[in-house]
Scaffold this motif. Structure first.
Motif, PDB file in Angstrom:
ATOM      1  N   ASN A 153      -9.637 -22.085  28.262  1.00 40.75           N
ATOM      2  CA  ASN A 153      -8.641 -21.031  28.113  1.00 40.75           C
ATOM      3  C   ASN A 153      -9.109 -20.065  27.025  1.00 40.75           C
ATOM      4  OD1 ASN A 153      -8.450 -23.292  26.454  1.00 40.75           O
ATOM      5  ND2 ASN A 153      -6.345 -22.864  25.901  1.00 40.75           N
ATOM      6  N   SER A 194      -6.763 -16.862  25.931  1.00 37.79           N
ATOM      7  CA  SER A 194      -5.551 -17.157  25.168  1.00 37.79           C
ATOM      8  C   SER A 194      -5.888 -17.612  23.748  1.00 37.79           C
ATOM      9  CB  SER A 194      -4.705 -18.216  25.879  1.00 37.79           C
ATOM     10  OG  SER A 194      -5.437 -19.402  26.083  1.00 37.79           O
ATOM     11  N   ALA A 249      -4.905 -15.523  20.391  1.00 36.62           N
ATOM     12  CA  ALA A 249      -4.120 -16.214  19.371  1.00 36.62           C
ATOM     13  C   ALA A 249      -4.782 -16.107  18.000  1.00 36.62           C
ATOM     14  CB  ALA A 249      -3.931 -17.677  19.756  1.00 36.62           C
ATOM     15  N   CYS A 305      -8.151 -29.671  22.977  1.00 39.12           N
ATOM     16  CA  CYS A 305      -7.949 -30.366  24.248  1.00 39.12           C
ATOM     17  C   CYS A 305      -9.257 -31.011  24.717  1.00 39.12           C
ATOM     18  CB  CYS A 305      -7.349 -29.432  25.287  1.00 39.12           C
ATOM     19  SG  CYS A 305      -6.638 -30.306  26.715  1.00 39.12           S
ATOM     20  N   TRP A 331       6.067 -30.804  25.983  1.00 43.75           N
ATOM     21  CA  TRP A 331       6.181 -30.797  24.524  1.00 43.75           C
ATOM     22  C   TRP A 331       6.398 -32.211  24.010  1.00 43.75           C
ATOM     23  CZ3 TRP A 331       5.898 -26.258  21.608  1.00 43.75           C
ATOM     24  CH2 TRP A 331       5.849 -25.067  22.368  1.00 43.75           C
ATOM     25  N   TYR A 377       2.557 -28.452  22.544  1.00 43.33           N
ATOM     26  CA  TYR A 377       2.442 -28.481  24.007  1.00 43.33           C
ATOM     27  C   TYR A 377       1.142 -29.169  24.441  1.00 43.33           C
ATOM     28  CZ  TYR A 377       2.740 -26.989  28.843  1.00 43.33           C
ATOM     29  OH  TYR A 377       2.824 -26.972  30.212  1.00 43.33           O
ATOM     30  N   HIS A 395      -2.320 -27.925  22.740  1.00 51.84           N
ATOM     31  CA  HIS A 395      -2.771 -26.531  22.782  1.00 51.84           C
ATOM     32  C   HIS A 395      -2.001 -25.717  21.731  1.00 51.84           C
ATOM     33  CE1 HIS A 395      -5.341 -26.516  26.379  1.00 51.84           C
ATOM     34  NE2 HIS A 395      -4.576 -27.527  26.764  1.00 51.84           N
ATOM     35  N   GLU A 454      -2.421 -22.673  20.894  1.00 49.09           N
ATOM     36  CA  GLU A 454      -2.205 -21.308  21.371  1.00 49.09           C
ATOM     37  C   GLU A 454      -1.021 -21.209  22.327  1.00 49.09           C
ATOM     38  OE1 GLU A 454      -4.690 -23.138  24.604  1.00 49.09           O
ATOM     39  OE2 GLU A 454      -4.481 -23.349  22.428  1.00 49.09           O
ATOM     40  N   LYS A 455      -0.521 -22.372  22.797  1.00 52.13           N
ATOM     41  CA  LYS A 455       0.637 -22.406  23.690  1.00 52.13           C
ATOM     42  C   LYS A 455       1.840 -23.078  23.024  1.00 52.13           C
ATOM     43  CE  LYS A 455      -2.202 -22.617  27.886  1.00 52.13           C
ATOM     44  NZ  LYS A 455      -2.510 -23.378  29.117  1.00 52.13           N
ATOM     45  N   SER A 456       1.747 -23.289  21.715  1.00 55.07           N
ATOM     46  CA  SER A 456       2.748 -24.090  21.005  1.00 55.07           C
ATOM     47  C   SER A 456       3.579 -23.275  20.024  1.00 55.07           C
ATOM     48  CB  SER A 456       2.067 -25.262  20.285  1.00 55.07           C
ATOM     49  OG  SER A 456       1.492 -26.162  21.208  1.00 55.07           O
ATOM     50  N   SER A 457       3.856 -22.031  20.379  1.00 53.44           N
ATOM     51  CA  SER A 457       4.783 -21.190  19.624  1.00 53.44           C
ATOM     52  C   SER A 457       4.317 -20.988  18.181  1.00 53.44           C
ATOM     53  CB  SER A 457       6.192 -21.799  19.694  1.00 53.44           C
ATOM     54  OG  SER A 457       7.162 -20.902  19.224  1.00 53.44           O
TER      55      SER A 457
END
Length: 203
Positions: free
Chosen positions: A11, A14, A18, A79, A119, A141, A181, A183-186
């Motif tokens: 990814n 993203s 980030a 990851c 999550w 996430y 991740h 970058e996907k975890s707020s």
């Protein structure tokens, strides 16, 4: 500059966006020389361990990653990038990894929903620079079907529960790896990347 390693899996966009969002210059790189020259290195990844290692070796990026780590540059595996740091994976038989850390990558056991997607709360096992300002028990996430089984428990910096204890973060010296991740975890996921960027800027 922080190098985000492009080995044909992951990814990249993203993670790149980030890093820039939290205020640090980053570039997606494909050449070994660019990895070695960077001040910090991020190895993202989504997909199969065997294919990832084949791609890294084909482009000589495996040796570049080892060289960067050996020179003390801050390194972050995300990851699949975490899993590649270990000695072997049982995915599609047995495949040798980068061997930075002792241990094996194993498939999540039968009876659990696979992939693990969603999550989960992570509990810190030791203080590391990446978790500064992030409360214990924060949710991040995850998307994965395999998990790392470290050969040295002192490596483990964070754990989540998914029917079994799953290593969520490892740390030793300048090398960090996270199963979730960021970058996907707020906001607090981005805080991890910010902490990594600040670590790079001080080296």
């Amino acid at each position: 500059m922080i190098a985000i390693v492009d080995y044909g899996m992951g990814n990249l966009r993203s993670v790149h966006k980030a890093m820039e969002k939290v205020g640090f210059a980053a570039a997606v790189v494909r050449e070994p020389e660019e990895v070695v020259a960077a001040r910090g290195v991020v190895l993202p990844g989504v997909g199969a361990f065997r294919d990832a290692m084949a791609n890294l070796r084909r482009a000589a990026l495996d040796e570049a990653v080892k060289q960067a780590i050996g020179r003390g540059k801050p390194f972050l595996g995300i990851c699949l990038g975490l899993q590649l740091l270990f000695e072997t994976s049982e995915e599609f038989g047995s495949t040798h990894g980068l061997g930075i850390f002792p241990g094996r990558v194993r498939r999540l056991p039968p009876g659990l929903k696979i992939p693990h997607m969603g999550w989960n709360h992570v509990h810190w096992q030791k203080p590391v620079p990446l978790t500064r300002g992030i409360p214990d028990g924060t949710a991040f996430y995850f998307v994965h079907s395999y998990y790392v089984d470290p050969g040295d428990q002192d490596l483990v910096a964070g754990v989540t529960d998914y029917g079994i204890p799953v290593t969520a973060m490892v740390s030793r010296d300048n090398v960090f790896g996270i199963q979730f991740h960021p970058e996907k975890s707020s906001t607090l996921g981005l805080k991890i990347l910010q902490n990594f960027g600040e670590l790079v800027s001080t080296c």
